[in-house]
Design an enzyme around this catalytic site. Structure first.
Site, PDB file in Angstrom:
ATOM      1  N   ASP A   8       0.956   1.337   4.662  1.00  0.00           N
ATOM      2  CA  ASP A   8       0.822   2.543   4.290  1.00  0.00           C
ATOM      3  C   ASP A   8       2.266   3.068   4.005  1.00  0.00           C
ATOM      4  OD1 ASP A   8      -0.250   5.062   3.989  1.00  0.00           O
ATOM      5  OD2 ASP A   8      -0.357   5.748   6.042  1.00  0.00           O
ATOM      6  N   HIS A  63       3.382   1.220  -5.116  1.00  0.00           N
ATOM      7  CA  HIS A  63       2.390   0.009  -4.877  1.00  0.00           C
ATOM      8  C   HIS A  63       2.862  -1.256  -5.305  1.00  0.00           C
ATOM      9  CE1 HIS A  63      -0.589   2.884  -3.636  1.00  0.00           C
ATOM     10  NE2 HIS A  63      -0.934   3.412  -4.661  1.00  0.00           N
ATOM     11  N   LEU A 115      -1.895 -20.948   6.946  1.00  0.00           N
ATOM     12  CA  LEU A 115      -2.225 -19.274   7.348  1.00  0.00           C
ATOM     13  C   LEU A 115      -3.606 -18.831   6.911  1.00  0.00           C
ATOM     14  CD1 LEU A 115      -1.077 -16.492   8.280  1.00  0.00           C
ATOM     15  CD2 LEU A 115      -0.238 -16.063   5.764  1.00  0.00           C
TER      16      LEU A 115
HETATM   17  C1  FPP Z   1      -1.256   2.958   1.255  1.00  0.00           C
HETATM   18  O1  FPP Z   1      -0.032   3.784   0.883  1.00  0.00           O
HETATM   19  C2  FPP Z   1      -1.399   1.645   0.351  1.00  0.00           C
HETATM   20  C3  FPP Z   1      -2.498   1.387  -0.155  1.00  0.00           C
HETATM   21  C4  FPP Z   1      -3.727   2.262  -0.120  1.00  0.00           C
HETATM   22  C5  FPP Z   1      -2.650   0.219  -1.110  1.00  0.00           C
HETATM   23  C6  FPP Z   1      -1.940  -0.911  -0.462  1.00  0.00           C
HETATM   24  C7  FPP Z   1      -1.842  -1.780  -1.621  1.00  0.00           C
HETATM   25  C8  FPP Z   1      -0.940  -2.767  -1.887  1.00  0.00           C
HETATM   26  C9  FPP Z   1       0.383  -2.859  -1.247  1.00  0.00           C
HETATM   27  C10 FPP Z   1      -1.026  -3.731  -2.988  1.00  0.00           C
HETATM   28  C11 FPP Z   1      -2.300  -4.321  -3.327  1.00  0.00           C
HETATM   29  C12 FPP Z   1      -2.420  -5.655  -2.580  1.00  0.00           C
HETATM   30  C13 FPP Z   1      -2.629  -6.805  -3.207  1.00  0.00           C
HETATM   31  C14 FPP Z   1      -3.234  -7.885  -2.378  1.00  0.00           C
HETATM   32  C15 FPP Z   1      -2.200  -7.064  -4.401  1.00  0.00           C
HETATM   33  P1  FPP Z   1      -0.467   5.272   0.207  1.00  0.00           P
HETATM   34  O2  FPP Z   1      -0.677   5.071  -1.139  1.00  0.00           O
HETATM   35  O3  FPP Z   1      -1.323   5.688   0.947  1.00  0.00           O
HETATM   36  O4  FPP Z   1       0.933   5.920   0.646  1.00  0.00           O
HETATM   37  P2  FPP Z   1       1.198   7.368   0.995  1.00  0.00           P
HETATM   38  O5  FPP Z   1       0.407   7.554   2.432  1.00  0.00           O
HETATM   39  O6  FPP Z   1       2.680   7.465   1.004  1.00  0.00           O
HETATM   40  O7  FPP Z   1       0.530   8.256  -0.001  1.00  0.00           O
END
Ligand code: FPP
Length: 252
Positions: free
Chosen positions: A28, A45, A142
């Site tokens: 997150d 991201h 893994l």
């Molecule tokens: C949460 O941060 C993150 C996500 C919803 C996406 C996580 C995905 C990745 C790290 C990359 C994709 C994965 C792969 C396998 C390629 P948020 O956007 O909710 O952050 P915020 O809470 O600060 O708004």
């Protein structure tokens, strides 16, 4: 840069005797990380994927058995078209770019979630996810589980439906449905129970993640935003876990 290989300049080596077998991570804080830099959320991201590469490598180097990451929930489709598009683009790029190396390192990939129910227009992603699972299914390194179009409640309901169908077909009776049988009907079939859940960015929520599997998991929440979650931050989480007194409902 190779994603596998030994880490240099390690500050605190984790206690290998007290490592979790199964780590689950809620990645997150990508959006806030980007906003702090005056950049669009998608920039966060992208940086999040780089952080993920390091954490996968480190998990593999340490010999952690299973790592489950929350990449995209069933609720994440509510985000803007641009953001969903960017995340799906990153996903495809990830599987195109990293698969050879993950396979070489004997990583076994499993997608947790409903790939079939992904919206139209994501056929390339669906094909890449299925191909990654198929290609790596016999690998013994893994176990990397990527939760995608995943919801914990949905997973439990799906398992109940599967077992109900089997019961209706006369394959098992209601009394046969033990916790082991139920666990075998989940996406995580065959995985060790989750030992440690890490959530970055300070939020204290489970957000519909691995609801069944986390029954006795230890929680570790850090204020670090996901793109900044590096091997040292991971080692800190593992060190905190190593100090926990796990009682599983008993007294010690
Ligand atoms: C949460 O941060 C993150 C996500 C919803 C996406 C996580 C995905 C990745 C790290 C990359 C994709 C994965 C792969 C396998 C390629 P948020 O956007 O909710 O952050 P915020 O809470 O600060 O708004």
């Amino acid at each position: 840069m190779a994603i596998f290989g030994k880490d240099e300049q390690k500050q605190t080596a984790p206690d290998r005797e007290r490592l979790p077998r199964h780590v689950a991570i809620i990645m997150d804080g990508n959006g806030r990380w980007a906003q702090k830099r005056g950049m669009p959320r998608t920039f966060g991201h992208k940086a999040g994927v780089e952080a993920l590469r390091g954490i996968i490598r480190h998990s593999s180097d340490l010999g952690i058995e299973a790592l489950t990451i929350y990449a995209f929930s069933t609720e994440n489709w509510k985000r803007s078209v641009e953001e969903v598009g960017a995340l799906m683009g990153l996903l495809l790029e990830y599987f195109t770019r990293e698969l050879d190396e993950l396979h070489r390192e004997r990583v076994c990939i499993r997608i947790l979630g409903d790939i079939d129910a992904m919206p139209k227009g994501l056929e390339k992603q669906q094909a890449a996810l299925r191909a990654a699972m198929e290609r790596t299914k016999d690998n013994t390194g893994l176990r990397l589980n990527i939760a995608l179009n995943y919801g914990g409640r949905q997973e439990i309901v799906r398992a109940a439906q599967t077992l109900a169908r089997r019961a209706c077909a006369g394959e098992l009776s209601p009394e046969d449905i033990t916790m082991d049988v139920f666990a075998d009907a989940l996406y995580t079939r065959g995985m060790p129970e989750v030992d440690l859940v890490i959530r970055t960015s300070g939020e204290m929520r489970l957000s519909n993640f691995l609801l069944y599997q986390c029954a006795y998991a230890e929680f570790y929440v850090t204020d670090v935003l996901w793109p900044d979650f590096d091997c040292d931050a991971y080692d800190e989480a593992l060190a905190a876990y190593a100090k926990r007194n796990r009682r599983f409902g008993g007294v010690q």
